[in-house]
Structures are given as C-alpha cells and as structure tokens.
Design a protein around this motif. Sequence first.
Motif, PDB file in Angstrom:
ATOM      1  N   ALA A  22       0.749  -1.248  -0.004  1.00  0.00           N
ATOM      2  CA  ALA A  22      -0.003   0.045   0.003  1.00  0.00           C
ATOM      3  C   ALA A  22       0.859   1.242   0.172  1.00  0.00           C
ATOM      4  O   ALA A  22       0.524   2.205  -0.494  1.00  0.00           O
ATOM      5  N   GLU A  23       1.989   1.208   0.602  1.00  0.00           N
ATOM      6  CA  GLU A  23       3.042   2.251   0.720  1.00  0.00           C
ATOM      7  C   GLU A  23       3.963   2.303  -0.596  1.00  0.00           C
ATOM      8  O   GLU A  23       4.664   3.359  -0.744  1.00  0.00           O
ATOM      9  N   GLY A  24       3.789   1.300  -1.249  1.00  0.00           N
ATOM     10  CA  GLY A  24       4.901   1.297  -2.639  1.00  0.00           C
ATOM     11  C   GLY A  24       6.342   1.118  -2.099  1.00  0.00           C
ATOM     12  O   GLY A  24       7.210   1.602  -2.837  1.00  0.00           O
ATOM     13  N   ILE A  25       6.658   0.665  -1.035  1.00  0.00           N
ATOM     14  CA  ILE A  25       7.943   0.214  -0.432  1.00  0.00           C
ATOM     15  C   ILE A  25       8.242  -1.339  -0.465  1.00  0.00           C
ATOM     16  O   ILE A  25       7.226  -2.169  -0.435  1.00  0.00           O
ATOM     17  N   ASP A  26       9.552  -1.796  -0.435  1.00  0.00           N
ATOM     18  CA  ASP A  26       9.889  -3.148  -0.204  1.00  0.00           C
ATOM     19  C   ASP A  26       9.430  -3.306   1.139  1.00  0.00           C
ATOM     20  O   ASP A  26       9.524  -2.453   2.127  1.00  0.00           O
ATOM     21  N   ALA A  27       8.862  -4.860   1.491  1.00  0.00           N
ATOM     22  CA  ALA A  27       8.315  -5.081   2.726  1.00  0.00           C
ATOM     23  C   ALA A  27       9.498  -5.380   3.857  1.00  0.00           C
ATOM     24  O   ALA A  27       9.376  -5.186   4.937  1.00  0.00           O
ATOM     25  N   GLU A  28      10.688  -5.665   3.254  1.00  0.00           N
ATOM     26  CA  GLU A  28      11.889  -5.589   4.059  1.00  0.00           C
ATOM     27  C   GLU A  28      12.358  -4.296   4.582  1.00  0.00           C
ATOM     28  O   GLU A  28      12.630  -4.202   5.768  1.00  0.00           O
ATOM     29  N   ILE A  29      12.132  -3.186   4.036  1.00  0.00           N
ATOM     30  CA  ILE A  29      12.094  -1.807   4.392  1.00  0.00           C
ATOM     31  C   ILE A  29      11.260  -1.772   5.588  1.00  0.00           C
ATOM     32  O   ILE A  29      11.763  -0.973   6.687  1.00  0.00           O
ATOM     33  N   LEU A  30       9.866  -1.950   5.526  1.00  0.00           N
ATOM     34  CA  LEU A  30       9.052  -1.832   6.572  1.00  0.00           C
ATOM     35  C   LEU A  30       9.348  -2.692   7.763  1.00  0.00           C
ATOM     36  O   LEU A  30       9.316  -2.259   9.086  1.00  0.00           O
ATOM     37  N   ARG A  31       9.679  -3.760   7.450  1.00  0.00           N
ATOM     38  CA  ARG A  31      10.032  -4.744   8.484  1.00  0.00           C
ATOM     39  C   ARG A  31      11.342  -4.321   9.517  1.00  0.00           C
ATOM     40  O   ARG A  31      11.400  -4.205  10.650  1.00  0.00           O
ATOM     41  N   ALA A  32      12.164  -3.519   8.815  1.00  0.00           N
ATOM     42  CA  ALA A  32      13.397  -3.235   9.397  1.00  0.00           C
ATOM     43  C   ALA A  32      12.850  -1.788  10.440  1.00  0.00           C
ATOM     44  O   ALA A  32      13.651  -1.724  11.449  1.00  0.00           O
ATOM     45  N   ARG A  33      12.303  -1.063   9.660  1.00  0.00           N
ATOM     46  CA  ARG A  33      11.849   0.023  10.568  1.00  0.00           C
ATOM     47  C   ARG A  33      10.750  -0.198  11.749  1.00  0.00           C
ATOM     48  O   ARG A  33      11.085   0.350  12.878  1.00  0.00           O
ATOM     49  N   MET A  34      10.115  -1.358  11.457  1.00  0.00           N
ATOM     50  CA  MET A  34       9.388  -1.884  12.573  1.00  0.00           C
ATOM     51  C   MET A  34      10.294  -2.159  13.829  1.00  0.00           C
ATOM     52  O   MET A  34       9.949  -1.996  14.964  1.00  0.00           O
ATOM     53  N   ALA A  35      11.146  -3.025  13.313  1.00  0.00           N
ATOM     54  CA  ALA A  35      12.145  -3.585  14.254  1.00  0.00           C
ATOM     55  C   ALA A  35      13.048  -2.574  15.324  1.00  0.00           C
ATOM     56  O   ALA A  35      13.185  -2.709  16.325  1.00  0.00           O
ATOM     57  N   GLU A  36      13.267  -1.430  14.579  1.00  0.00           N
ATOM     58  CA  GLU A  36      13.821  -0.208  15.280  1.00  0.00           C
ATOM     59  C   GLU A  36      12.821   0.585  16.079  1.00  0.00           C
ATOM     60  O   GLU A  36      13.174   1.343  16.719  1.00  0.00           O
ATOM     61  N   GLY A  37      11.500   0.447  15.850  1.00  0.00           N
ATOM     62  CA  GLY A  37      10.680   1.149  16.381  1.00  0.00           C
ATOM     63  C   GLY A  37      10.174   2.259  15.901  1.00  0.00           C
ATOM     64  O   GLY A  37       9.209   3.157  16.607  1.00  0.00           O
ATOM     65  N   THR A  38      10.551   2.704  14.775  1.00  0.00           N
ATOM     66  CA  THR A  38      10.285   4.069  14.083  1.00  0.00           C
ATOM     67  C   THR A  38       9.043   3.952  13.086  1.00  0.00           C
ATOM     68  O   THR A  38       8.662   4.729  12.512  1.00  0.00           O
ATOM     69  N   ALA A  39       8.421   2.662  12.888  1.00  0.00           N
ATOM     70  CA  ALA A  39       7.258   2.204  12.271  1.00  0.00           C
ATOM     71  C   ALA A  39       6.473   1.379  12.848  1.00  0.00           C
ATOM     72  O   ALA A  39       6.980   0.203  13.691  1.00  0.00           O
ATOM     73  N   ILE A  40       5.194   1.570  12.754  1.00  0.00           N
ATOM     74  CA  ILE A  40       4.211   0.497  13.214  1.00  0.00           C
ATOM     75  C   ILE A  40       3.224   0.114  12.267  1.00  0.00           C
ATOM     76  O   ILE A  40       2.949   0.505  11.089  1.00  0.00           O
ATOM     77  N   ILE A  41       2.590  -1.079  12.342  1.00  0.00           N
ATOM     78  CA  ILE A  41       1.318  -1.407  11.736  1.00  0.00           C
ATOM     79  C   ILE A  41       0.082  -1.561  12.755  1.00  0.00           C
ATOM     80  O   ILE A  41       0.207  -2.338  13.546  1.00  0.00           O
ATOM     81  N   CYS A  42      -0.757  -0.752  12.525  1.00  0.00           N
ATOM     82  CA  CYS A  42      -1.873  -0.692  13.194  1.00  0.00           C
ATOM     83  C   CYS A  42      -2.924  -1.761  12.794  1.00  0.00           C
ATOM     84  O   CYS A  42      -3.442  -1.536  11.596  1.00  0.00           O
ATOM     85  N   HIS A  43      -3.149  -2.878  13.526  1.00  0.00           N
ATOM     86  CA  HIS A  43      -4.149  -3.833  13.032  1.00  0.00           C
ATOM     87  C   HIS A  43      -4.509  -4.892  14.274  1.00  0.00           C
ATOM     88  O   HIS A  43      -3.499  -5.450  14.537  1.00  0.00           O
TER      89      HIS A  43
END
Length: 435
Positions: A22-43
């Motif tokens: 939905a963001e148009g980015i690679d899932a690994e990029i999102l995973r890495a940001r979630m791991a460092e706490g700078t991104a989240i998934i609300c669900h």
Amino acid sequence: MTQLEAARQGIVTDLMRQAAAAEGIDAEILRARMAEGTAIICHNVKRKNGSPLAVGKGLRTKINANIGTSKDDTSIDKELEKARVAVRAGADAIMDLSTGGPVDEIRAAIIAETGVCIGSVPLYQAAVDKVLRQKKALVDMTVDDIFNGVIKHLDDGVDFITVHCGVTRAVVERMKNEGRLMDVVSRGGSFTVEWMAHNNAENPLYEYFDRLLEIVKPYDATLSLGDGFRPGCLADATDRAQIHELIVLGELTQRAQEAGVQVMIEGPGHVPLNQIEANITLQKRLCHGAPFYVLGPLVTDIAPGYDHITCAIGGTLAAAAGADFLCYVTPSEHLRLPTVEDVHEGVMACRIAAHAADIVKGVPGAIDKDIAMARCRKNLDWEGQFNLAIDPDKARRLRAESGVDEEHGACTMCGEFCAYQVMSDGSRRRKAAAG
C-alpha cells in the motif's frame, strides 16, 4: 508472536507485505523500521474487515478523523454517515470518541462499516458506564473498571487505543508549580487528574502499565500514548508539564517495545509556529523515533470556525519536521459536534497538509501528481485536472458554476487573456509562419 516481535526476528509477515504494498515500498524496509520502533502497523488481530495501516518513518503521512456522539447528539446513523464521508474524503483512520447514547453499538457499527484503521479511547467507556449507566460519579471508577474498558474495546476489534499513561501525580504537581492558563484540556487527561485527586492514588494506567501491556499484546493492537497535558492554548505550549509527560512517555515506549507491543506517541495541541519543529525534535529524541501522532497543531487560538485552516498550517509544518500521523480538526472545533460537511472539510484540509509535507519529506511518488497537474494546466486539460484534484467533486462544481462550457479553454479568472491560452496561440502562430 506480535508484528513487532516478528520484525525483530527478521520475519516479514503477510501484514507487513500488505502494508508495504500500500505504501509502494519493499516489505523488508518496513520490517526493518518496525524492528527499530520507528514504524508500526495498526491492526487488531480481531479485525476481520480491516486493512493494516503502516505509520512511521519514510512513509506517507496518515490522516485520522475523529467522530463520535455526545449526550446532546446520540444518532448512530449520523455518525455512520460521518464515517462514510471521512473515508470517501481520504481519511486513513477513524477514531470513535462517543460518550453519549449506545456507545457499544455505535462503536460496533463503525467498525463493521469501514475497513480503515479504527482507534478509540477506552477510558471513555469506563466513564460512560459509571456515570450514565450506574449513575455514579466519574471518580468512582475502579481500577478494574478502567482496564475492563480497555478489554472491551480490544475485543470489539479497535486497532489502536489512546491511553493517558503519562498523566502522573508528579506531572500534575509540575503543572501546578509552573502555572498554566488553561490547565488540562484533554478529556481523558482531565478524567485521570480528577480520579487521582479524589482517590489519592497514582494513575492506574501508569502504575499498572505491565498489566496494560499483558492485556494489549494478544490483540497485537497499537498503544497510542496520549498527551493528557497537551497545551490547549499558545500560552501553555512547550511548558514543563508537557515535556515532563513526554519524558514519561519515552520511558513507557521502551517498556512497551521490549514487551513486543507497538507504540506511537500523541502530541500537541496548540503551538506557535516557531515552536512546532522543536516539539517534533523533542518527541523523536525522547521517544527514540517512535511514530508521532499530532492533533493539529493549531497555530493560533482566535480562529473558531476556521480551525481546520489553523490545523492545516500547523500540521504541514509538523509533518514536514517529521510527524507521521495528523489528526484532523474541523471548522466546528471549540464550537460544536461536527456535521457531516465539517468532517469532509476537516479531512480535506488535513490531506492538503499531509501531502505538502510529504513532498518536503521526499516520500516516494508524493510530487508525481503535482507534476501531472502542471502538465494538465499547461494544456488546459480540465478533465485531467479534475481527476488529479484532491477534491475532484468540488473542482468540477466550481468550474461548472462559472458558466463556461467544456469547449471554452480558459476559466473565468482570465478569459481570453489566460497566460496558457496566450502562449499556446502564440506557439501555433509561430509554427504556422515558419511552415
């Protein structure tokens, strides 16, 4: 395993893939940001009709629309229409803040109605149950009442909950010592302050924070750590109470993330333009880059009826400085419960702010529509302009009301003296002469 725990173990989940697509980015990029706490998934895992919403670093700035009843207006149908209008206007999330009428039924209907992310403030549930149903005082809520409200909302499928965990007795004392013009303007914050004073006890959501984490974790919902001491006027912005609470929220963010629970931080409020960037910088530093969700901020206190504009001004600067999630404000802010039309206007104003900020932040693809719009304007391609407009219906209506037909290239602003028309006609004449 929660999404945060999976991210920290290097696992890319299906929800991460959906949100990243939905963001148009690679899932690994999102995973890495979630791991460092700078991104989240609300669900919330209980949601059957909701799509995962990614919020945070490097992602498109998201928009939330607040709706909900009061004791003066308890119509479910009206709130459902507001939800529909907000989603059609482009809201990424809806918060149900109902405090009047059948609040459980209203929340369930809103969740069932839409697939966008849903947020709520469970403390309202406990307050409504105590005051309206049990006919007791708000300060008579028990600790179990408060936590049962959290469980109720999570069971219903709410994706993120606002909890005022940073409203502590120490912060109250700091506010009193410094002095504030408007004291506490957060509804949940005021409930908590009065409860603590009456019961001579610490805030249960702070004192028993580990209990809160144990409740939230199985649902994999997001904690939105509320700003109970957000400034309600420019004179109170960035004072000791606000910053003390933010320090507490930073500490709680670390504890939540260590427990595998995703977190975002709520922010001000009413803030002068020259303090907005500093507020974002402080939050990001004190809360280790956790996503920041701001109400406005409103940059002046004297615009009732136009606060969607003051919100858009402050929201643009806040998002450009790094805020990740903007909560809209409608023209009715400070005046009344918003109408359906107010909801539409509020979402549109906030979307403009978010988009303008995303261009500054360099969010991939953010400026592409602006470039396409420029080409359509140069070519007097009205249909193209309508399709690219943030509010196509309004753009079409305004042009139609001017009385020009579609064969008429220019608009009524310049008519035959339209710069685009002049340049286009001149180009044709030069080509004809050269031929």
